[in-house]
Write an enzyme that holds these catalytic residues in place. Structure first.
Site, short mmCIF file in Angstrom:
data_model
loop_
_atom_site.label_atom_id
_atom_site.label_comp_id
_atom_site.label_asym_id
_atom_site.label_seq_id
_atom_site.Cartn_x
_atom_site.Cartn_y
_atom_site.Cartn_z
CB THR A 177 1.00 0.83 4.64
OG1 THR A 177 2.12 1.09 5.49
CG2 THR A 177 0.82 2.02 3.71
N GLY A 178 0.05 -1.80 5.84
CA GLY A 178 0.28 -2.99 6.66
C GLY A 178 -1.01 -3.78 6.80
NE ARG A 195 -7.84 -8.09 3.50
CZ ARG A 195 -6.90 -7.15 3.48
NH1 ARG A 195 -6.64 -6.47 2.38
NH2 ARG A 195 -6.21 -6.90 4.57
CB THR A 215 -0.84 -0.01 1.29
OG1 THR A 215 -1.45 -1.27 1.43
CG2 THR A 215 -1.88 1.10 1.30
N GLY A 269 -4.34 -4.74 7.23
CA GLY A 269 -5.52 -3.89 7.24
C GLY A 269 -6.54 -4.23 8.30
N GLY A 329 -9.65 -4.33 2.42
CA GLY A 329 -8.82 -3.97 3.58
C GLY A 329 -9.18 -2.61 4.14
CG ASP A 330 -5.97 -0.62 6.04
OD1 ASP A 330 -5.65 -1.60 5.32
OD2 ASP A 330 -5.19 0.31 6.30
N1 GLY Z 1 -3.30 -2.17 4.32
C1 GLY Z 1 -3.62 -2.82 3.13
C2 GLY Z 1 -4.46 -3.99 3.29
O1 GLY Z 1 -4.45 -4.63 4.32
O2 GLY Z 1 -5.18 -4.30 2.38
#
Ligand code: GLY
Length: 353
Positions: free
Chosen positions: A259-260, A236, A208, A262, A238-239
Protein backbone atom coordinates in the site's frame (compact mmCIF):
# COMPACT_ATOMS: atom_id res chain seq x y z
CA UNK A 1 15.46 0.27 22.57
CA UNK A 2 16.35 -0.02 18.92
CA UNK A 3 18.53 2.81 17.66
CA UNK A 4 17.06 4.75 14.74
CA UNK A 5 19.28 5.53 11.82
CA UNK A 6 19.00 8.37 9.31
CA UNK A 7 18.95 7.70 5.59
CA UNK A 8 22.28 9.45 5.05
CA UNK A 9 23.75 7.70 8.06
CA UNK A 10 22.45 4.43 6.82
CA UNK A 11 24.02 4.76 3.43
CA UNK A 12 27.29 6.08 4.88
CA UNK A 13 27.55 3.19 7.31
CA UNK A 14 26.66 0.74 4.60
CA UNK A 15 29.86 1.36 2.70
CA UNK A 16 32.03 -1.67 3.09
CA UNK A 17 29.46 -3.76 4.93
CA UNK A 18 26.97 -4.58 2.20
CA UNK A 19 23.46 -3.26 2.49
CA UNK A 20 21.84 -6.60 3.06
CA UNK A 21 23.91 -7.68 6.03
CA UNK A 22 23.53 -4.30 7.73
CA UNK A 23 19.82 -4.29 7.17
CA UNK A 24 19.22 -7.69 8.64
CA UNK A 25 21.62 -7.16 11.54
CA UNK A 26 20.16 -3.84 12.68
CA UNK A 27 16.54 -3.76 11.67
CA UNK A 28 14.96 -7.17 11.89
CA UNK A 29 13.41 -7.63 15.28
CA UNK A 30 11.21 -10.47 14.19
CA UNK A 31 12.94 -13.62 13.04
CA UNK A 32 9.54 -15.24 12.91
CA UNK A 33 6.16 -14.76 14.44
CA UNK A 34 5.99 -17.00 17.52
CA UNK A 35 2.30 -17.62 17.01
CA UNK A 36 2.82 -18.78 13.44
CA UNK A 37 0.31 -21.39 12.43
CA UNK A 38 -1.99 -22.14 9.53
CA UNK A 39 -4.64 -21.40 8.55
CA UNK A 40 -4.33 -17.66 8.96
CA UNK A 41 -5.53 -14.46 7.35
CA UNK A 42 -4.08 -10.96 7.59
CA UNK A 43 -5.10 -7.49 6.43
CA UNK A 44 -3.24 -4.21 6.33
CA UNK A 45 -6.44 -2.61 7.70
CA UNK A 46 -6.16 -2.57 11.49
CA UNK A 47 -9.32 -0.62 12.33
CA UNK A 48 -12.68 -2.16 13.28
CA UNK A 49 -13.45 -2.88 9.64
CA UNK A 50 -10.12 -4.67 9.28
CA UNK A 51 -11.02 -6.79 12.30
CA UNK A 52 -14.45 -7.60 10.86
CA UNK A 53 -12.79 -8.47 7.56
CA UNK A 54 -10.31 -10.97 8.94
CA UNK A 55 -13.02 -12.47 11.18
CA UNK A 56 -15.12 -12.99 8.04
CA UNK A 57 -12.18 -14.64 6.32
CA UNK A 58 -11.57 -16.76 9.39
CA UNK A 59 -15.15 -18.11 9.31
CA UNK A 60 -14.28 -19.55 5.91
CA UNK A 61 -10.80 -20.80 6.78
CA UNK A 62 -11.84 -22.38 10.07
CA UNK A 63 -14.63 -24.23 8.28
CA UNK A 64 -12.05 -25.77 5.95
CA UNK A 65 -12.65 -23.26 3.14
CA UNK A 66 -10.08 -22.02 0.68
CA UNK A 67 -7.67 -19.13 1.07
CA UNK A 68 -9.12 -17.74 -2.15
CA UNK A 69 -12.69 -17.58 -0.81
CA UNK A 70 -11.41 -16.21 2.50
CA UNK A 71 -9.50 -13.30 0.97
CA UNK A 72 -12.37 -12.36 -1.34
CA UNK A 73 -15.04 -12.34 1.38
CA UNK A 74 -12.73 -10.50 3.78
CA UNK A 75 -11.79 -7.85 1.21
CA UNK A 76 -15.49 -7.38 0.36
CA UNK A 77 -16.11 -6.33 3.98
CA UNK A 78 -13.60 -3.50 3.58
CA UNK A 79 -14.82 -2.56 0.09
CA UNK A 80 -18.43 -2.35 1.30
CA UNK A 81 -17.72 -0.14 4.30
CA UNK A 82 -18.94 3.32 3.20
CA UNK A 83 -17.05 4.99 6.05
CA UNK A 84 -13.66 3.74 4.92
CA UNK A 85 -11.96 6.31 2.69
CA UNK A 86 -9.68 4.67 0.18
CA UNK A 87 -11.29 1.36 -0.74
CA UNK A 88 -14.47 0.54 -2.70
CA UNK A 89 -17.69 2.33 -1.73
CA UNK A 90 -16.90 5.68 -0.10
CA UNK A 91 -13.35 5.78 -1.45
CA UNK A 92 -11.77 9.07 -2.43
CA UNK A 93 -12.32 10.21 -6.02
CA UNK A 94 -10.05 11.41 -8.78
CA UNK A 95 -9.62 15.11 -9.55
CA UNK A 96 -12.96 15.14 -11.41
CA UNK A 97 -14.81 13.76 -8.39
CA UNK A 98 -15.20 10.27 -9.89
CA UNK A 99 -14.13 7.19 -7.95
CA UNK A 100 -12.01 4.83 -10.06
CA UNK A 101 -11.15 1.57 -8.35
CA UNK A 102 -8.18 -0.76 -8.85
CA UNK A 103 -8.02 -4.34 -7.55
CA UNK A 104 -6.15 -7.58 -8.05
CA UNK A 105 -6.47 -11.16 -6.87
CA UNK A 106 -3.99 -14.01 -7.10
CA UNK A 107 -4.52 -17.68 -6.37
CA UNK A 108 -1.38 -19.61 -5.53
CA UNK A 109 -3.00 -23.02 -5.96
CA UNK A 110 -3.85 -22.47 -9.64
CA UNK A 111 -1.11 -19.91 -10.32
CA UNK A 112 -3.76 -17.63 -11.69
CA UNK A 113 -4.48 -13.93 -11.36
CA UNK A 114 -7.09 -11.33 -12.25
CA UNK A 115 -7.27 -7.55 -12.05
CA UNK A 116 -9.32 -4.48 -12.86
CA UNK A 117 -8.13 -0.90 -13.21
CA UNK A 118 -9.99 2.44 -13.19
CA UNK A 119 -13.29 0.59 -12.66
CA UNK A 120 -16.25 2.87 -11.88
CA UNK A 121 -19.56 2.19 -10.11
CA UNK A 122 -18.90 -1.33 -8.81
CA UNK A 123 -18.52 -1.58 -5.06
CA UNK A 124 -16.65 -4.90 -4.96
CA UNK A 125 -13.87 -4.60 -7.56
CA UNK A 126 -11.92 -7.56 -6.16
CA UNK A 127 -14.85 -9.82 -7.01
CA UNK A 128 -14.81 -8.54 -10.60
CA UNK A 129 -11.07 -9.30 -10.63
CA UNK A 130 -11.91 -12.83 -9.49
CA UNK A 131 -14.33 -13.27 -12.40
CA UNK A 132 -11.64 -12.05 -14.80
CA UNK A 133 -9.30 -14.61 -13.25
CA UNK A 134 -11.68 -17.56 -13.29
CA UNK A 135 -13.72 -16.97 -16.43
CA UNK A 136 -11.34 -15.49 -18.98
CA UNK A 137 -7.92 -16.20 -20.38
CA UNK A 138 -6.90 -12.63 -19.54
CA UNK A 139 -5.62 -11.04 -16.37
CA UNK A 140 -6.30 -7.31 -16.50
CA UNK A 141 -9.35 -5.34 -17.73
CA UNK A 142 -9.62 -1.56 -17.43
CA UNK A 143 -11.99 1.40 -17.54
CA UNK A 144 -15.35 1.34 -19.29
CA UNK A 145 -14.73 -2.11 -20.74
CA UNK A 146 -14.10 -3.51 -17.28
CA UNK A 147 -17.43 -1.99 -16.21
CA UNK A 148 -19.25 -3.52 -19.22
CA UNK A 149 -17.66 -6.87 -18.36
CA UNK A 150 -18.79 -6.59 -14.74
CA UNK A 151 -22.35 -5.72 -15.77
CA UNK A 152 -22.49 -8.76 -18.05
CA UNK A 153 -21.51 -10.90 -15.08
CA UNK A 154 -24.32 -9.50 -12.96
CA UNK A 155 -22.58 -6.81 -10.94
CA UNK A 156 -24.96 -3.94 -10.28
CA UNK A 157 -23.65 -0.43 -11.04
CA UNK A 158 -24.04 1.78 -7.97
CA UNK A 159 -22.92 5.18 -6.75
CA UNK A 160 -19.54 4.95 -5.04
CA UNK A 161 -19.26 8.49 -3.68
CA UNK A 162 -20.70 9.03 -0.23
CA UNK A 163 -21.53 12.42 1.22
CA UNK A 164 -18.34 12.14 3.24
CA UNK A 165 -16.08 11.41 0.26
CA UNK A 166 -17.85 14.02 -1.90
CA UNK A 167 -17.38 16.65 0.80
CA UNK A 168 -13.66 15.86 1.12
CA UNK A 169 -13.28 16.13 -2.66
CA UNK A 170 -15.08 19.50 -2.69
CA UNK A 171 -12.78 20.78 0.04
CA UNK A 172 -9.77 19.65 -1.98
CA UNK A 173 -11.18 21.30 -5.13
CA UNK A 174 -11.54 24.63 -3.35
CA UNK A 175 -7.90 24.46 -2.29
CA UNK A 176 -6.42 23.18 -5.53
CA UNK A 177 -2.74 23.88 -5.48
CA UNK A 178 0.63 22.57 -6.50
CA UNK A 179 0.11 19.37 -4.54
CA UNK A 180 -1.79 17.98 -7.49
CA UNK A 181 -0.18 15.57 -9.94
CA UNK A 182 0.46 18.10 -12.71
CA UNK A 183 4.15 18.47 -12.17
CA UNK A 184 7.38 16.53 -12.05
CA UNK A 185 7.58 13.22 -10.20
CA UNK A 186 7.58 13.66 -6.44
CA UNK A 187 11.23 12.65 -6.03
CA UNK A 188 12.36 15.29 -8.55
CA UNK A 189 10.41 18.21 -7.09
CA UNK A 190 12.39 21.17 -5.83
CA UNK A 191 11.71 21.08 -2.12
CA UNK A 192 13.51 24.35 -1.49
CA UNK A 193 11.10 26.24 -3.72
CA UNK A 194 8.76 28.36 -1.62
CA UNK A 195 5.42 26.67 -1.54
CA UNK A 196 2.43 28.59 -2.86
CA UNK A 197 0.16 25.99 -1.31
CA UNK A 198 -2.70 26.89 0.88
CA UNK A 199 -1.60 25.80 4.37
CA UNK A 200 -5.05 24.27 4.87
CA UNK A 201 -4.73 22.02 1.84
CA UNK A 202 -5.62 18.41 2.33
CA UNK A 203 -2.97 15.73 2.50
CA UNK A 204 -3.04 13.16 -0.27
CA UNK A 205 -4.40 9.85 0.91
CA UNK A 206 -4.33 6.30 -0.33
CA UNK A 207 -6.28 3.84 1.78
CA UNK A 208 -5.53 0.63 -0.05
CA UNK A 209 -5.91 -2.71 1.68
CA UNK A 210 -4.08 -6.00 1.28
CA UNK A 211 -5.66 -9.28 2.42
CA UNK A 212 -3.48 -12.40 2.40
CA UNK A 213 -4.29 -15.93 3.61
CA UNK A 214 -3.01 -19.48 3.90
CA UNK A 215 -5.62 -22.22 4.24
CA UNK A 216 -5.44 -25.57 6.03
CA UNK A 217 -4.02 -27.24 2.91
CA UNK A 218 -1.21 -24.70 2.77
CA UNK A 219 -2.62 -22.97 -0.30
CA UNK A 220 -2.00 -19.24 -0.46
CA UNK A 221 -4.09 -16.40 -1.94
CA UNK A 222 -4.12 -12.62 -1.85
CA UNK A 223 -6.03 -9.48 -2.80
CA UNK A 224 -5.12 -5.82 -3.06
CA UNK A 225 -7.99 -3.35 -3.51
CA UNK A 226 -8.18 0.45 -3.50
CA UNK A 227 -9.68 3.67 -4.80
CA UNK A 228 -6.06 4.68 -5.37
CA UNK A 229 -4.35 7.95 -4.73
CA UNK A 230 -6.94 10.57 -3.83
CA UNK A 231 -7.59 13.28 -6.44
CA UNK A 232 -5.44 11.49 -9.01
CA UNK A 233 -5.45 12.39 -12.70
CA UNK A 234 -8.42 10.54 -14.27
CA UNK A 235 -7.29 7.25 -15.78
CA UNK A 236 -4.29 6.93 -13.48
CA UNK A 237 -3.88 3.30 -12.43
CA UNK A 238 -1.70 2.55 -9.43
CA UNK A 239 0.17 -0.51 -8.29
CA UNK A 240 -2.76 -2.33 -6.69
CA UNK A 241 -4.01 -4.15 -9.80
CA UNK A 242 -0.53 -4.85 -11.15
CA UNK A 243 0.56 -8.38 -10.40
CA UNK A 244 4.08 -8.29 -8.97
CA UNK A 245 3.71 -4.67 -7.84
CA UNK A 246 0.73 -4.32 -5.45
CA UNK A 247 0.31 -8.07 -4.99
CA UNK A 248 2.15 -11.32 -5.56
CA UNK A 249 1.48 -14.91 -4.50
CA UNK A 250 3.65 -17.99 -4.94
CA UNK A 251 2.07 -21.14 -3.57
CA UNK A 252 5.48 -22.63 -2.77
CA UNK A 253 6.54 -19.59 -0.75
CA UNK A 254 3.83 -17.17 0.43
CA UNK A 255 2.31 -13.84 -0.51
CA UNK A 256 3.06 -10.12 -0.31
CA UNK A 257 1.13 -6.90 -0.83
CA UNK A 258 1.83 -3.19 -0.90
CA UNK A 259 0.00 0.00 0.00
CA UNK A 260 1.13 3.62 -0.26
CA UNK A 261 2.57 5.54 -3.20
CA UNK A 262 1.87 3.21 -6.09
CA UNK A 263 4.30 4.73 -8.54
CA UNK A 264 7.27 3.45 -6.55
CA UNK A 265 5.73 0.06 -5.98
CA UNK A 266 5.27 -0.31 -9.74
CA UNK A 267 8.85 0.70 -10.53
CA UNK A 268 10.28 -1.67 -7.94
CA UNK A 269 7.91 -4.64 -8.49
CA UNK A 270 7.95 -4.69 -4.71
CA UNK A 271 5.54 -7.54 -3.93
CA UNK A 272 7.35 -9.88 -6.30
CA UNK A 273 10.64 -8.82 -4.74
CA UNK A 274 9.36 -9.64 -1.24
CA UNK A 275 8.24 -13.10 -2.31
CA UNK A 276 11.62 -13.74 -3.96
CA UNK A 277 13.34 -12.63 -0.74
CA UNK A 278 11.22 -15.14 1.21
CA UNK A 279 12.05 -17.83 -1.33
CA UNK A 280 15.71 -17.13 -0.69
CA UNK A 281 15.21 -17.77 3.02
CA UNK A 282 14.23 -14.44 4.56
CA UNK A 283 11.39 -14.33 7.06
CA UNK A 284 8.35 -12.26 5.94
CA UNK A 285 9.50 -9.47 8.29
CA UNK A 286 13.00 -9.45 6.86
CA UNK A 287 11.65 -9.58 3.33
CA UNK A 288 9.38 -6.53 3.88
CA UNK A 289 12.31 -4.60 5.33
CA UNK A 290 14.48 -5.64 2.40
CA UNK A 291 11.90 -4.10 0.04
CA UNK A 292 12.08 -0.78 1.95
CA UNK A 293 15.84 -0.89 1.64
CA UNK A 294 15.79 -1.78 -2.02
CA UNK A 295 13.58 1.22 -2.84
CA UNK A 296 15.60 3.63 -0.71
CA UNK A 297 18.74 2.48 -2.45
CA UNK A 298 17.25 3.27 -5.87
CA UNK A 299 16.95 6.92 -4.84
CA UNK A 300 20.24 7.33 -3.07
CA UNK A 301 21.99 8.84 -6.11
CA UNK A 302 18.91 10.76 -7.32
CA UNK A 303 17.49 12.33 -4.17
CA UNK A 304 18.87 10.92 -0.92
CA UNK A 305 16.24 12.76 1.12
CA UNK A 306 13.34 11.12 -0.67
CA UNK A 307 11.61 8.09 0.75
CA UNK A 308 8.23 7.23 -0.74
CA UNK A 309 5.48 6.37 1.75
CA UNK A 310 5.18 2.63 1.26
CA UNK A 311 3.82 -0.12 3.46
CA UNK A 312 4.51 -3.80 2.85
CA UNK A 313 2.88 -6.91 4.31
CA UNK A 314 3.78 -10.56 3.80
CA UNK A 315 3.02 -14.09 4.95
CA UNK A 316 4.74 -17.34 4.24
CA UNK A 317 3.40 -20.85 3.88
CA UNK A 318 4.30 -21.67 7.50
CA UNK A 319 1.99 -18.93 8.75
CA UNK A 320 4.71 -16.44 9.68
CA UNK A 321 4.02 -12.81 8.87
CA UNK A 322 5.75 -9.48 8.60
CA UNK A 323 5.16 -5.83 7.75
CA UNK A 324 7.31 -2.74 7.31
CA UNK A 325 6.70 0.83 6.23
CA UNK A 326 9.08 3.41 4.89
CA UNK A 327 9.40 6.90 6.29
CA UNK A 328 6.79 6.97 9.02
CA UNK A 329 7.35 7.05 12.74
CA UNK A 330 4.83 4.38 13.67
CA UNK A 331 5.78 0.84 12.75
CA UNK A 332 3.64 -0.97 10.21
CA UNK A 333 0.80 -3.12 11.57
CA UNK A 334 -1.46 -5.87 10.33
CA UNK A 335 -4.67 -7.47 11.57
CA UNK A 336 -4.16 -11.17 12.09
CA UNK A 337 -6.70 -13.94 12.64
CA UNK A 338 -5.69 -17.51 13.28
CA UNK A 339 -6.59 -20.26 15.74
CA UNK A 340 -5.18 -18.16 18.61
CA UNK A 341 -7.76 -15.46 17.91
CA UNK A 342 -7.58 -11.91 16.62
CA UNK A 343 -4.53 -9.74 17.16
CA UNK A 344 -2.72 -6.79 15.68
CA UNK A 345 0.86 -7.60 14.76
CA UNK A 346 3.41 -4.81 14.97
CA UNK A 347 6.19 -4.82 12.38
CA UNK A 348 8.73 -2.09 11.80
CA UNK A 349 9.52 1.28 10.21
CA UNK A 350 13.18 0.71 9.38
CA UNK A 351 13.98 4.35 8.69
CA UNK A 352 11.88 5.93 11.42
CA UNK A 353 10.53 9.34 10.51
N1 GLY B 1 -1.12 2.02 -3.63
C1 GLY B 1 -2.29 2.58 -4.12
C2 GLY B 1 -2.11 3.53 -5.19
O1 GLY B 1 -1.07 4.16 -5.30
O2 GLY B 1 -3.00 3.68 -5.99
Amino acid sequence: MRKKISRRGFFNQSIGFGLGSLLFKNFSRYKSDPSSQIPLIISSHTNDTGKKAVEKGWEILSGGGSALDAVEKAANVIELDPEGLGVGWGGLPNENGVIQLDASIMDGKTYNAGAVGALENIRTPCSVARVVMEHTDHIFLVGGDALSFAKKWGFKPQELLTEKSREIWLRWKKKLNEQDDWGPPEHLKDRNKKSMSNPDSLPRLSGTTNVLAVDKNGDVAGITTTSGLSFKIPGRVGDSPIIGAGLYVDNAVGAAGATGRGEDVIKSCASHYIVIMMKEGKSPQQACEAACMMIAEKYKNVNIDFLPGENFVAINKKGELGCARMPRKRPARVSLRNQSGYSVYKGSAPFGS
